[in-house]
Design an enzyme around this catalytic site. Structure first.
Site, PDB file in Angstrom:
ATOM      1  N   THR A 217       0.820  -1.213   0.000  1.00 13.89           N
ATOM      2  CA  THR A 217       0.000   0.000   0.000  1.00 13.89           C
ATOM      3  C   THR A 217       0.853   1.261   0.000  1.00 13.89           C
ATOM      4  OG1 THR A 217      -1.808  -1.158   1.083  1.00 13.89           O
ATOM      5  CG2 THR A 217      -1.803   1.223   1.309  1.00 13.89           C
TER       6      THR A 217
ATOM      7  N   SER B  67       0.716  -8.569  -1.188  1.00 11.64           N
ATOM      8  CA  SER B  67       1.448  -9.358  -0.195  1.00 11.64           C
ATOM      9  C   SER B  67       0.678 -10.617   0.192  1.00 11.64           C
ATOM     10  CB  SER B  67       1.811  -8.517   1.030  1.00 11.64           C
ATOM     11  OG  SER B  67       0.738  -8.381   1.922  1.00 11.64           O
TER      12      SER B  67
ATOM     13  N   THR C 194       1.222  -4.811   4.025  1.00  8.96           N
ATOM     14  CA  THR C 194       1.101  -5.111   5.454  1.00  8.96           C
ATOM     15  C   THR C 194       0.430  -6.452   5.730  1.00  8.96           C
ATOM     16  OG1 THR C 194      -0.980  -3.883   5.533  1.00  8.96           O
ATOM     17  CG2 THR C 194       1.031  -2.686   6.116  1.00  8.96           C
TER      18      THR C 194
END
Ligand SMILES: *[C@@H]1O[C@H](CO)[C@@H](O)[C@H](O)[C@H]1NC(C)=O
Ligand SMILES: *[C@@H]1O[C@H](CO)[C@@H](O)[C@H](O)[C@H]1NC(C)=O
Ligand SMILES: *[C@@H]1O[C@H](CO)[C@@H](O)[C@H](O)[C@H]1NC(C)=O
Ligand SMILES: *[C@@H]1O[C@H](CO)[C@@H](O)[C@H](O)[C@H]1NC(C)=O
Ligand SMILES: *[C@@H]1O[C@H](CO)[C@@H](O)[C@H](O)[C@H]1NC(C)=O
Ligand SMILES: *[C@@H]1O[C@H](CO)[C@@H](O)[C@H](O)[C@H]1NC(C)=O
Ligand SMILES: *[C@@H]1O[C@H](CO)[C@@H](O)[C@H](O)[C@H]1NC(C)=O
Length: 379
Positions: A46, A96, A131
């Site tokens: 992000t 991710s 994340t």
């Protein structure tokens, strides 16, 4: 673009650093060649995303034009007052959530080569990562990174187009931490939302907000003030933190995680092994307790050389091994996704069952049972 911003400054000052043996291929972005060198291992996330929907979109990420790491530097040039920077980009597909251990194996091989060689002049490294699984890639690097230099993971929860994005600040703070000698000899760290935590103990605890990475039980190691790290205590490594040499490793054995609950289906253990799992992590209720029927299957797998490691299902605390050795191993204060990586690395290193038990249990055993080794004591 950064190049247009820096093109003049860098060339005029003549500060493009000459490449040494260990950073060959790295191109340093610099306005002052006396500053520490920090490498950015960029795996996206992000922090490198943009929304074209609105300045309040932090949920759907309309497809704006994503900034590059160089754009972030160009938009926060203060960062070049703390360090010289070089960027290594790692391909990721599917964000991710789509990453796997190939990513951390690749990053750690770069980090060991570029930072840990005896005469490397690089002060530290940061990693950009989505994340969602940042804690896994970071943990994998941390377990396999063989020097005391700072390795600092960061990212952001808000796209760069948000009205107050957290990316630029996290980026600045991570670089300041990586450049600072006060960050050495601590193991890998996460710099996020003005705080510093240990990768070893940290997990993403909020799916939406910037205050997401926390080590609930172990707390923050420090905070950032005016962008600089302030550590509450001197350097120390997490208790029981292992190290594995993966310089020649490209693929790790399969280990999967099962989530224990009332009415758990024990046949999932057999199914996992039939699908190729070489070890299992099971989240057990309370202090990592498994149902009696699950324990029986685990004992059978143990006798066949398949390790089963129990991890406490509550958000904090730990499972605790019995004084005598059992056929289920208990992880000492690490989460399930971290225990999975430790088990993969242990199996990959050729550890036998006793060594794997020690890997997980010896920190707790040494603390709890060792003092009573010569006494008859009942807990
Ligand atoms: C470059 O960095 C060094 C080390 O921090 C500092 O002493 C020096 O004043 C800086 N030079 C400039 C021109 O800012
Ligand atoms: C956002 O970008 C996408 C892809 O480039 C485009 O199809 C869409 O029309 C844009 N939306 C707005 C609101 O600008
Ligand atoms: C700032 O970031 C934007 C993308 O978010 C980029 O287009 C622009 O070039 C950057 N500015 C500089 C000076 O690098
Ligand atoms: C590792 O990352 C480098 C740098 O992005 C890339 O060139 C290389 O292809 C990657 N290797 C593997 C095995 O993914
Ligand atoms: C990891 O994902 C990459 C593609 O993103 C793929 O090439 C690679 O085979 C995967 N590795 C494993 C161990 O699954
Ligand atoms: C580096 O590797 C050696 C073994 O090869 C190990 O004993 C040592 O603890 C490692 N250092 C770090 C900082 O991980
Ligand atoms: C890695 O492989 C090379 C070539 O086979 C070998 O020389 C080296 O000792 C190996 N290193 C480790 C750490 O296993």
């Amino acid at each position: 673009m950064l190049s247009s911003f820096l093109g003049g400054a860098v060339l005029a000052l003549g500060t493009l650093a000459s490449a040494s043996r260990f950073d060959s291929g790295l191109e340093w972005i610099s306005t002052n060649s006396s500053l520490p060198k920090v490498v950015i291992y960029s795996a996206g996330g992000t922090i490198l995303s943009a929304s074209n929907y609105s300045r309040i979109d932090n949920i759907n990420y309309g497809s704006g034009v994503s900034p590059t790491p160089a754009d972030l530097i160009g938009n926060a040039t203060e960062i070049l007052n703390v360090a010289q920077l070089a960027i290594v980009r790692f391909a990721t597909s599917g964000g991710s959530s789509g990453a796997n251990s190939s990513l951390f194996l690749n990053i750690t091989q770069y980090a060991n080569r570029q930072l840990c060689a005896e005469d490397s002049d690089i002060a530290g490294a940061i990693m950009f990562h989505g994340t969602n699984t940042l804690e896994e890639t970071a943990f994998g690097v941390d377990m396999t990174f063989n020097c005391s230099k700072p390795f600092i993971a960061t990212g952001s929860m808000r796209p760069n187009t948000y009205m107050s994005p957290d990316g630029p600040s996290n980026f600045y703070q991570a670089v300041a931490a990586a450049a600072s000698p006060s960050s050495r000899d601590r193991g890998g760290l996460i710099a996020f939302n003005d705080r510093i935590t240990s990768i070893y103990y940290s997990t993403k605890l909020n799916a939406n907000t910037p205050d997401t990475f926390k080590a609930l039980e172990q707390g923050n190691l420090g905070a950032f003030l005016a962008g600089q790290p302030y550590y509450f205590f001197g350097p120390s490594y997490p208790t029981g933190r292992p190290y594995f040499d993966v310089r020649n490793t490209t693929v790790l054995p399969s280990v999967i995680i099962l989530y224990g609950h009332q009415g758990f289906d024990d046949s999932l253990l057999y199914a996992a092994v039939a699908n190729g799992a070489k070890g299992l992590i099971i989240m057990g209720a309370g202090a990592a307790q498994l149902r009696p029927s699950t324990q029986a299957v685990a004992a059978e797998l143990f006798s066949k050389g398949i390790p089963v490691v129990a991890v406490a299902r509550p958000a904090s605390g730990t499972g605790v091994p019995r004084p005598q050795s059992g056929s289920v191993f208990f992880a000492s204060y690490i989460g399930a996704e971290q225990a999975r990586i430790v088990l993969q690395l242990g199996i990959n290193a050729g550890y036998d069952m006793d060594q794997i038990r020690d890997l997980f249990e010896s920190p707790l055993r040494n603390a709890i049972y060792e003092p009573y080794a010569n006494q008859e004591i009942y807990f």
